[in-house]
Design a protein around this motif. Structure first.
Motif, short mmCIF file in Angstrom:
data_model
loop_
_atom_site.label_atom_id
_atom_site.label_comp_id
_atom_site.label_asym_id
_atom_site.label_seq_id
_atom_site.Cartn_x
_atom_site.Cartn_y
_atom_site.Cartn_z
N VAL A 210 -49.84 21.25 -27.88
CA VAL A 210 -50.91 20.32 -27.54
C VAL A 210 -50.40 18.89 -27.57
O VAL A 210 -50.99 17.99 -26.97
CB VAL A 210 -52.11 20.51 -28.50
N ASP A 211 -49.27 18.68 -28.26
CA ASP A 211 -48.64 17.35 -28.29
C ASP A 211 -48.28 16.89 -26.88
O ASP A 211 -48.37 15.69 -26.58
CB ASP A 211 -47.38 17.41 -29.16
N GLY A 212 -47.91 17.82 -26.03
CA GLY A 212 -47.59 17.45 -24.65
C GLY A 212 -48.83 17.20 -23.82
O GLY A 212 -48.83 16.36 -22.92
N VAL A 213 -49.92 17.93 -24.14
CA VAL A 213 -51.15 17.79 -23.37
C VAL A 213 -51.70 16.37 -23.49
O VAL A 213 -52.00 15.72 -22.48
CB VAL A 213 -52.22 18.80 -23.86
N TRP A 214 -51.83 15.86 -24.73
CA TRP A 214 -52.44 14.54 -24.88
C TRP A 214 -51.55 13.44 -24.32
O TRP A 214 -52.04 12.44 -23.77
CB TRP A 214 -52.83 14.27 -26.33
N ARG A 215 -50.24 13.61 -24.41
CA ARG A 215 -49.33 12.59 -23.86
C ARG A 215 -49.44 12.52 -22.33
O ARG A 215 -49.42 11.44 -21.74
CB ARG A 215 -47.89 12.88 -24.27
N ILE A 216 -49.53 13.68 -21.68
CA ILE A 216 -49.68 13.71 -20.23
C ILE A 216 -51.01 13.09 -19.82
O ILE A 216 -51.08 12.27 -18.89
CB ILE A 216 -49.57 15.15 -19.70
N CYS A 217 -52.08 13.46 -20.53
CA CYS A 217 -53.42 12.93 -20.20
C CYS A 217 -53.45 11.41 -20.30
O CYS A 217 -53.99 10.72 -19.44
CB CYS A 217 -54.47 13.55 -21.12
N VAL A 218 -52.87 10.88 -21.37
CA VAL A 218 -52.84 9.42 -21.54
C VAL A 218 -51.89 8.77 -20.53
O VAL A 218 -52.20 7.75 -19.92
CB VAL A 218 -52.42 9.06 -22.98
N GLY A 219 -50.73 9.39 -20.32
CA GLY A 219 -49.71 8.80 -19.46
C GLY A 219 -50.08 8.74 -17.99
O GLY A 219 -49.61 7.85 -17.26
N LEU A 220 -50.94 9.64 -17.52
CA LEU A 220 -51.33 9.63 -16.11
C LEU A 220 -52.07 8.36 -15.70
O LEU A 220 -52.12 8.02 -14.53
CB LEU A 220 -52.19 10.86 -15.79
N SER A 221 -52.62 7.65 -16.68
CA SER A 221 -53.30 6.39 -16.36
C SER A 221 -52.32 5.33 -15.85
O SER A 221 -52.75 4.31 -15.29
CB SER A 221 -54.05 5.87 -17.58
N LEU A 222 -51.03 5.55 -16.04
CA LEU A 222 -50.03 4.59 -15.55
C LEU A 222 -49.96 4.56 -14.03
O LEU A 222 -49.54 3.56 -13.45
CB LEU A 222 -48.65 4.94 -16.12
#
Length: 507
Positions: A210-222
């Protein structure tokens, strides 16, 4: 010099950038769509972040605490951190936009958002303690908030400076409506990314992924942030703002009478540097008059009261999810997260996006004051119903009532508190006044984020909803301090006031 505004008071409120287009205000030209794409990204990211922090906090429970709840104090800090930064950004960027110019500042707030987002998704959860990871994220979410907060006065001023009075409110609402899309896209992103991780998390039982899930979700805003950064950094100064820097009777009159304001379809480059003045002193002098101060008090107080209730509801959606059966209390970690995310899409769809667009289509017809007062009163009504029937409502009744509450938040004060400061204040003081008003709103959001859980535990959710009910009623009362701004040109009003002062001095 003969001042036509002083001879005919009504003429001073006429649009100096006359728009001969007879199409409805919500019908946009290509140039206007381009401008709104540039300015709307900040609000998309604001709502995206507001939505994303709820599922991210839940994911961090499984990554850092083995599925147990986050510590109350750190959970509140994590959710409030972006709003804390927003207060700083709204004050700071608002002041700088008026004193240094829009061109000198615009785009810097987006750079801050980009840097802060990269730092957030780089959180070393393997090297830090669970509490240390939350503190790390909270610190850089404060930096993220500075950028998001700076976008409020910047995008509002950049758009209002270029808009004709006939379409000004509609253009501002199109920008603000990106909040609805940010929430909707955020909820879809979480579900899609979770679906991609189903095999590894659910079938193989590797919950730590799940550590990867939240990072991807936040990072897509870039992606949207990088997509509009260059356009913001190169957007030229508007003629209206340049003219507003020399505000005396003659030049203010010229600002009204001449076609000095650029529309959204024509932006004029100017190489001459702006003359920097003691802007803060001028700001204080302007608002030392009660007729101006009461308007600033009205915009600040209404936004504060609105955000206490609005963020109190939307930063703590776990209460709502429990009521509609999507709290995610059973099943595997992945199943719980997926169910919560599904519930969040339902909440977002229930009036969140539709309310914005009803405002877009009606703001020039109904006016800001009518929409704001009815919005406060209707949210008070539905908050009272929820508070009174909280323990007896069935799920269907709760969903319907909550849908109407969200609808009237957005077809109401959540939209107009943003528009008012961008339209009621003269160009010379617009960004700082807007930033000050928005900062007061975020102060309300911070209070809600920090004390909601504690208050709910001590006095119960229904009593907290009664507090929000009282805030809505007070908001309707303070709206009475504000003038209707449909068709009102604040620069023309300022020209009249300066002309009156000169006449009195020469008498």
């Amino acid at each position: 010099m003969t001042n036509t505004a002083s001879q005919n008071p009504d003429s001073s409120l006429e649009v100096y950038e006359q728009d001969t287009n007879t199409k409805p205000p919500y019908v946009l030209t290509f140039a206007e769509v381009k401008l709104l794409a540039i300015t709307g990204v900040g609000f998309f990211l604001d709502a995206y972040d507001l939505f994303i922090i709820n599922p991210v906090a839940t994911m961090l429970q499984y990554r850092l605490y083995g599925g147990k709840s986050l510590p109350n104090n750190l959970s509140g800090l994590l959710k409030a951190s972006a709003n804390i930064g927003s207060v700083i950004g709204q004050f700071g960027f608002g002041y700088l936009a008026d004193s240094l110019g829009r061109k000198a500042v615009y785009g810097k707030e987006l750079m801050l958002i980009i840097v802060a987002t990269i730092l957030c998704i780089s959180c070393p959860t393997n090297d830090l303690s669970p509490n240390g990871s939350l503190i790390y994220l909270s610190l850089f979410r404060i930096l993220l908030g500075v950028g998001v907060g700076g976008d409020y006065p910047m995008s509002a001023s950049v758009t209002s400076d270029r808009a004709s009075v006939r379409k000004r409110g509609t253009l501002l609402m199109y920008i603000f409506a990106n909040q609805g899309w940010g929430s909707l896209i955020g909820s879809l992103v979480v579900i899609i990314v979770l679906a991609c991780y189903k095999h590894v998390m659910n079938d193989l039982g590797e919950t730590s992924k799940v550590d990867g899930v939240w990072r991807i979700c936040v990072g897509l805003s870039l992606i949207p942030a990088f997509g509009t950064l260059y356009q913001r950094l190169t957007l030229p100064e508007s003629k209206r703002f340049r003219e507003a820097q020399e505000v005396n009777v003659e030049s203010a009159s010229n600002l009204k009478e001449k076609d000095v304001a650029t529309s959204s379809s024509e932006v004029v480059e100017e190489d001459t540097p702006l003359v920097k003045k003691a802007h803060f002193k001028e700001f204080l002098i302007y608002f030392s008059e009660w007729r101006h101060a009461k308007i600033l008090i009205g915009t600040c107080t209404c936004w504060f009261l609105l955000d206490v209730a609005f963020y109190g509801i939307n930063l703590n959606q776990n209460v709502v999810l429990q009521e509609i059966g999507y709290a995610g209390t059973t099943g595997t970690a992945w199943e719980k997260l997926f169910k919560i995310s599904t519930g969040n899409i339902i909440i977002t769809a229930l009036g969140f996006v539709p309310g914005y667009y009803v405002t877009v289509f009606t703001i020039e017809k109904l006016g800001r004051k009518v929409i704001q007062i009815q919005g406060f009163l209707m949210t008070a009504l539905f908050l009272a119903i929820l508070a009174g029937k909280f323990h007896t409502f069935d799920s269907a009744s709760f969903v319907v009532c909550f849908a109407f509450l969200q609808f009237f938040f957005n077809f109401g004060a959540n939209s107009t508190t943003y528009c008012y400061p961008a339209e009621v204040f003269p160009t010379k003081y617009r960004a700082f006044a807007h930033g000050t008003s928005a900062a007061c709103g975020k102060a309300g959001a911070i209070i809600s984020a920090l004390v909601f859980n504690t208050l709910t535990s001590s006095i119960g959710t229904p009593n907290v909803l009664w507090i929000f009910f009282a805030c809505s009623l007070l908001g309707a009362c303070f709206t009475l301090l504000l003038p209707e701004v449909a068709g009102r040109d604040p620069d023309a009003v300022l020209a009249e006031e300066l002309a009156e002062k000169r006449t009195l001095r020469s008498a």
